[in-house]
Design an enzyme around this catalytic site. Structure first.
Site, short mmCIF file in Angstrom:
data_model
loop_
_atom_site.label_atom_id
_atom_site.label_comp_id
_atom_site.label_asym_id
_atom_site.label_seq_id
_atom_site.Cartn_x
_atom_site.Cartn_y
_atom_site.Cartn_z
N HIS A 17 0.41 -15.65 -5.77
CA HIS A 17 0.99 -14.55 -4.96
C HIS A 17 0.47 -14.68 -3.53
O HIS A 17 -0.59 -14.18 -3.20
CB HIS A 17 0.60 -13.20 -5.60
CG HIS A 17 1.21 -12.00 -4.93
ND1 HIS A 17 1.35 -10.79 -5.59
CD2 HIS A 17 1.68 -11.79 -3.68
CE1 HIS A 17 1.89 -9.90 -4.78
NE2 HIS A 17 2.09 -10.48 -3.61
N HIS A 19 2.36 -14.75 0.44
CA HIS A 19 3.53 -14.77 1.32
C HIS A 19 3.18 -15.71 2.47
O HIS A 19 2.22 -15.45 3.20
CB HIS A 19 3.82 -13.38 1.87
CG HIS A 19 4.06 -12.37 0.79
ND1 HIS A 19 5.30 -11.98 0.38
CD2 HIS A 19 3.19 -11.68 0.01
CE1 HIS A 19 5.20 -11.10 -0.59
NE2 HIS A 19 3.93 -10.89 -0.84
N HIS A 197 7.78 -7.59 -6.91
CA HIS A 197 6.69 -6.67 -6.61
C HIS A 197 7.05 -5.33 -7.26
O HIS A 197 8.16 -4.81 -7.04
CB HIS A 197 6.56 -6.46 -5.10
CG HIS A 197 5.91 -7.59 -4.36
ND1 HIS A 197 6.34 -8.88 -4.44
CD2 HIS A 197 4.84 -7.59 -3.51
CE1 HIS A 197 5.56 -9.64 -3.66
NE2 HIS A 197 4.65 -8.88 -3.09
N GLU A 200 3.03 -1.58 -6.97
CA GLU A 200 2.03 -1.74 -5.91
C GLU A 200 1.77 -0.35 -5.32
O GLU A 200 0.66 0.16 -5.37
CB GLU A 200 2.54 -2.72 -4.84
CG GLU A 200 1.55 -2.96 -3.70
CD GLU A 200 2.13 -3.85 -2.59
OE1 GLU A 200 3.35 -4.06 -2.54
OE2 GLU A 200 1.32 -4.32 -1.74
N ASP A 278 -2.17 -12.60 -1.42
CA ASP A 278 -1.06 -11.81 -0.86
C ASP A 278 -0.76 -12.22 0.60
O ASP A 278 0.17 -12.99 0.82
CB ASP A 278 -1.35 -10.31 -0.97
CG ASP A 278 -0.09 -9.45 -1.01
OD1 ASP A 278 1.02 -10.01 -0.99
OD2 ASP A 278 -0.23 -8.21 -1.06
N ASP A 279 -1.52 -11.69 1.55
CA ASP A 279 -1.31 -11.98 2.97
C ASP A 279 -2.67 -12.22 3.61
O ASP A 279 -3.22 -11.34 4.30
CB ASP A 279 -0.61 -10.79 3.64
CG ASP A 279 0.74 -10.50 3.01
OD1 ASP A 279 1.70 -11.25 3.31
OD2 ASP A 279 0.84 -9.57 2.20
N1 ADE Z 1 5.47 -8.61 1.94
C1 ADE Z 1 4.34 -9.25 2.26
N2 ADE Z 1 3.30 -8.72 1.60
C2 ADE Z 1 3.80 -7.72 0.82
C3 ADE Z 1 3.23 -6.81 -0.10
N3 ADE Z 1 1.93 -6.79 -0.38
N4 ADE Z 1 4.05 -5.92 -0.69
C4 ADE Z 1 5.34 -5.91 -0.40
N5 ADE Z 1 5.94 -6.75 0.44
C5 ADE Z 1 5.16 -7.65 1.05
ZN ZN Z 2 2.92 -9.52 -2.02
#
Ligand code: ADE
Ligand code: ZN
Length: 335
Positions: A17, A19, A197, A200, A278-279
């Site tokens: 996971h 992005h 997703h 969350e 994630d990011d």
């Molecule tokens: N796009 C990038 N990161 C995300 C996240 N944690 N939740 C939803 N969309 C995303």
């Molecule tokens: Zn994500």
């Protein structure tokens, strides 16, 4: 460093996971803004970093879409992906499954092909030069329309061999999986694997919808599933992978303190939970930092770490042959 910290640091890892646009580090964002003449509301890397204080998912997404506006050329996407792979190799990531958000680019006039070619060229070089295998998952932005998702799927059909799966991301609340039932049915028909997703920020009902309507192979995040005992039991029984992102949950205020993170409970309940970044450029850590921080806060054992990392291999979309290799490597390391 404690023995457990070295064990985590040196451990061969699988990420499920990430992005790719969320791996755009402030320094690269700043450089690309100059290279491409894009005006950002910042005058330095320090100002970008200082802006990264989020109260919820939408706060983050606003900066995430602004940040990706510096990506214009195939080379930009190549450089972005190469930097993520280099960092991942340093952290002993052996296999990674990467999300990209084509609509975040096509909506501002960048061709789908430009995005895909830059990313895939870097992935091929990453395999050759770093030994990291990878798969690509295209996400639909759920705040956009069903029509826009269908148009994006049509584009992906031209590059089917480069994209293993289709996912759903962006603003969760108010955009339930049911909004995209028909697009995902078509994606499944075309042979794509499915993720979304869910849970969350959104309620357990969205996780039910992801399972029943989109027919997902994995859930991204899924944290709020634990509010629903029947759902939790179903996820455990069906062995549905949850791609959990501890630092993301902390930075987006899904948990107030890492000590409140549900990961330990997920393990105890027999859920197929995994650790992911994630990011990483926005949330303060790649794979190793996510493992280290959550292990420390929840007092996870070596067995817990082995369970989590083993789950990542188990629920990955890699071929059986690649999974066997990853498992063998991992078992050697553990022994
Ligand atoms: N796009 C990038 N990161 C995300 C996240 N944690 N939740 C939803 N969309 C995303
Ligand atoms: Zn994500």
């Amino acid at each position: 460093m404690t023995a457990l910290e070295s064990f985590i640091t040196d451990m061969p890892k699988v990420e499920l996971h990430i992005h790719i646009e969320g791996s755009l580090m402030p320094a690269m964002m700043f450089d690309l803004s100059k290279r491409n003449n894009v005006t950002l509301p910042y005058t330095s890397v320090a100002e970008i970093e200082a802006a990264y204080n989020f109260s919820n998912l939408q706060d983050f997404l606003d900066l995430y879409y602004q940040g990706m506006s510096v990506l214009h050329t195939e080379q930009d996407f190549y450089d972005l992906t190469s930097a993520y792979l280099k960092k991942s190799a340093e952290q002993n990531v052996r296999h990674t499954e990467i999300f990209f958000d084509p609509q975040g680019h096509t909506e501002r006039g960048i061709a789908f092909e430009t995005v895909l070619n830059g990313i895939t060229r870097a992935l091929e070089d990453g395999k050759k030069n770093l030994g990291i295998t990878s798969l690509l998952i295209m996400c639909f932005l759920r705040h956009l329309s069903e029509d826009s998702a269908f148009a994006t799927l049509e584009q992906a059909l031209l590059y089917k061999e480069k994209i293993i799966g289709v996912g759903l991301d962006s603003s969760e609340n108010g955009h339930p999986p049911s909004k995209f039932t028909r697009v995902f049915a078509k994606a499944r028909e075309e042979g794509f694997l499915i993720v979304a997703h869910a849970g969350e920020e959104g309620p357990p009902e969205y996780v039910h919808e992801a399972l029943d309507l989109l027919k997902v192979d994995r859930i991204d995040h899924g944290n709020r599933s634990l509010e629903d005992d029947a759902l939790t039991a179903r996820l455990a029984k069906e062995g549905i992978g949850l791609t959990v992102c501890p630092l993301s949950n902390l930075k987006l205020c899904g948990v107030k303190d890492m000590r409140d993170h549900p990961l330990k409970k997920m393990i105890e309940l027999g859920l197929m939970a995994t650790v992911n970044s994630d990011d990483p450029a926005y949330f303060g850590g790649y794979m190793t930092e996510n493992y280290l921080d959550v292990a420390k806060a929840l007092n996870l054992s070596r067995d817990d770490i082995v369970t989590l990392a083993g789950n990542s291999i188990g629920v990955s979309f890699a071929s059986d042959a690649r999974k066997a290799e990853l498992r063998e490597d991992f078992q050697k390391y553990v022994a």
